[in-house]
Design an enzyme around this catalytic site. Structure first.
Site, short mmCIF file in Angstrom:
data_model
loop_
_atom_site.label_atom_id
_atom_site.label_comp_id
_atom_site.label_asym_id
_atom_site.label_seq_id
_atom_site.Cartn_x
_atom_site.Cartn_y
_atom_site.Cartn_z
CG HIS A 1 -35.36 14.21 -31.52
ND1 HIS A 1 -35.26 12.90 -31.09
CD2 HIS A 1 -36.65 14.36 -31.95
CE1 HIS A 1 -36.44 12.30 -31.24
NE2 HIS A 1 -37.30 13.16 -31.76
CD GLU A 2 -38.56 17.60 -33.01
OE1 GLU A 2 -39.21 17.23 -34.01
OE2 GLU A 2 -38.75 17.13 -31.87
CG ASP B 1 -41.42 23.43 -42.97
OD1 ASP B 1 -40.42 23.30 -43.70
OD2 ASP B 1 -42.42 24.10 -43.28
CG HIS C 1 -39.61 9.01 -32.20
ND1 HIS C 1 -40.86 9.41 -31.78
CD2 HIS C 1 -38.89 10.14 -32.34
CE1 HIS C 1 -40.88 10.72 -31.68
NE2 HIS C 1 -39.70 11.20 -32.01
CG HIS D 1 -38.60 13.57 -36.50
ND1 HIS D 1 -38.64 12.20 -36.44
CD2 HIS D 1 -38.79 14.02 -35.23
CE1 HIS D 1 -38.84 11.82 -35.18
NE2 HIS D 1 -38.93 12.91 -34.43
ZN LIG Z 1 -39.17 13.05 -32.51
#
Ligand SMILES: [Zn+2]
Ligand SMILES: [Zn+2]
Length: 566
Positions: free
Chosen positions: A226-227, A198, A236, A230
């Site tokens: 970017h998210e 999520d 990162h 993840h």
């Molecule tokens: Zn991040």
């Protein structure tokens, strides 16, 4: 008070260790270092016991990761860095504290076991923005990863999607509160069940769409891309310029995934070659931006029919005989199911067919059943909405929404209000697919999926009709019959479609009239019509090939004579 205790504690420790005074690392700095993984979380309650050396080390780590000179002090550059916008996730997990410091991507835990991931935006009008545009932006962000890996992403409207996306502010139930405008922009969870995958965006930010750029504004595309890194399992990267670099950088027009991120995603999910959907032409990217939705057809499910009575054919009125189509020897403009009966449209007429065959009194004028505001000579496509409440007709560049036999007010409207390109001349077919209960529009070589809730076609369409394997371009019509199966029509033939295998059930189309229009069958031998889909085969039989060779010889001979004379 806590602050004073902290400072006194630090000073006394520094004095005890007889090294330089260390009041530069105030509580805010220490919290920052802890939040992003540079100081162990477990030390938070006993912060005043941290040694100066420990703090300097942490600051050096922070500087090193961000690519700043490693002074070990909160200098100007470091102070600026700590005030800049960034992702809420730590740069280092506890386990990484003693690991090597290679400058490159890093992977967290295990990747997704399946590669066909689903996603869903769960916040309505996030940050006051147009939901449709936000979804398009999120889709583009995921597409960056899809283009560079074997992953595919499908948007669904369900909270059971792998990647759920929320826009929230401050405390929002996951122990990682947002901080108002600035600094922390978003965070996401690594692959896994429940919250895994999520992505949460801070609703207090000024989110910008379409790669806009302002001083305070933050590009949603940049942060979402970017998210989602993840969400797919990347942590990162310390490579400045990499998408997974933790600080906000914005992204350029026509941005492509940097090498560092591409290496990371491909290590987890493989490179994109021979991906099933890779060959879809990206024609949608060249189209003009879509119009805002102007209407919404409500779609609550109903099990009973609207009480409005249907119009009935006026059989008392004599029909002009000259333009009545021959139901057994024609193609069909549009076919649909309306209240479990089949409606077949040709020219300005329609037939109605129940379980026992075509009703008496048909064909009849379409305008005798559906009260069009003007005379019509044909319809291009028609379908009954998923909730069975409305009938939608397409004629040329306009569409008409009927409630039973009556036109809803405000119609007709241009096709472009559905998000379709302004240049589109007509819709060939429209239907609700039994496989997923979603609405599809077909035109020429392309098809679109229509979102009944936003009342627009979805952002990643059109796609090539070749996805419906074995079906020709430029179909006449398509519909879902009462058996739930899909039938495509073209010319005088039709294909039954196998929804599970995503291909036609029979490569050669069958004659429509005997099966659909109660017409006599021309016989078993000729029931299959020769109608090779898509590619017209040009083959010459041997005698015509021979005569062609002969012609070429004669022409060459004549040319030779001509050249000799001149
Ligand atoms: Zn991040
Ligand atoms: Zn959250």
């Amino acid at each position: 008070m806590i602050f004073k205790v902290l400072i006194i504690g630090l000073i006394s420790l520094a004095n005890a260790a007889n090294i330089r005074p260390s009041i530069y690392a105030d509580e805010k700095v220490q919290n920052y270092l802890t939040s992003f993984g540079y100081l162990p979380e477990s030390d938070k309650e006993i912060a005043n016991l941290r040694t100066d050396q420990q703090l300097r080390e942490a600051i050096r780590d922070l500087q090193s990761f961000a690519g700043l000179p490693t002074t070990g002090e909160i200098d100007q550059a470091t102070s600026k860095l700590m005030n800049s916008r960034r992702c809420g996730l730590p740069d280092k997990s506890d386990s990484q504290h003693h690991h090597s410091r290679h400058k490159r991507f890093a992977i967290h835990g295990s990747p997704w076991r399946h590669r066909n991931l689903t996603w869903s935006l769960r916040t309505e009008r996030p940050g006051g923005l147009n939901t449709h545009e936000v979804r398009r932006e999120l889709g583009s962000a995921l597409n960056l990863w899809a283009r560079n890996s074997k992953l595919t992403f499908r948007e669904i409207n369900s909270d059971r999607a792998d990647i759920l996306i929320y826009f929230q502010r401050h405390y929002h139930g996951d122990g990682y509160p947002f901080d108002g405008r600035g600094q922390i922009l978003a965070h996401a969870f690594f692959p896994g069940p429940d919250r895994g995958g999520d992505a949460h965006f801070d609703e207090d930010e000024i989110w910008l769409l379409n790669n806009e750029s302002t001083e305070d504004g933050t590009s949603l595309l940049a942060v979402a891309a970017h998210e989602f890194g993840h969400s797919l399992g990347l942590t990162h990267s310390s490579v400045r310029g990499a998408l997974m670099y933790p600080y906000y950088q914005g992204i350029s027009q026509n941005y492509e995934l940097p090498d560092d991120d591409r290496n990371g995603i491909q290590q987890m999910y493989g490179a994109p070659e021979d991906k099933l959907w890779a060959n879809i032409p990206k024609s949608h990217s060249t189209q003009p931006p879509r119009a805002m939705p102007t209407t919404t057809i409500p779609t609550p499910r109903r099990t009973h029919y609207p009480s409005t009575r249907w119009g009935h054919p006026k059989t008392s009125r004599p029909l002009p005989a000259d333009d009545i189509p021959d139901k057994c020897d024609t193609s069909y403009d549009a076919i649909t199911i309306i209240r479990r009966e089949v409606y077949v449209f040709k020219g300005s007429y329609l037939w109605r067919k129940g379980d026992k065959g075509i009703y008496h009194g048909y064909p009849t004028k379409i305008t005798g059943v559906f009260k069009f505001p003007h005379d019509i000579d044909h319809v291009d496509a028609v379908y009954q909405t998923v909730d069975e409440r409305k009938i939608v007709f397409f004629i040329g560049k306009k569409y008409y929404v009927f409630n039973a036999g009556n036109l809803e007010s405000g119609y007709p409207k241009p096709l472009k209000t559905l998000g379709l390109p302004e240049t589109l001349e007509k819709i060939d077919g429209a239907f609700v697919w039994g496989y997923n209960n979603r609405t599809y529009f077909f035109s020429g070589t392309m098809y679109w999926r229509f979102d009944e809730s936003s009342h627009e076609v979805e952002w990643d369409y059109p796609r090539d009709i070749s996805m419906f394997k074995g079906v020709s371009y430029n179909i006449d019509t398509v519909f879902q019959w009462k058996n739930g199966k899909t039938y495509f029509f073209k010319g005088k033939g039709y294909w039954e479609f196998d929804d599970l295998r995503m291909r036609v059930a029979h490569k050669t189309p069958k004659l429509s009239a005997p099966f659909w229009m109660d017409c006599p069958s021309p016989g078993i031998e000729t029931n299959d019509i020769d109608y090779s889909p898509r590619k017209a085969k040009i083959t010459l039989n041997s005698s015509s090939q021979n005569s062609m060779k002969f012609s070429i010889i004669i022409i060459s001979f004549l040319i030779t004579i001509f050249i000799k004379k001149t």
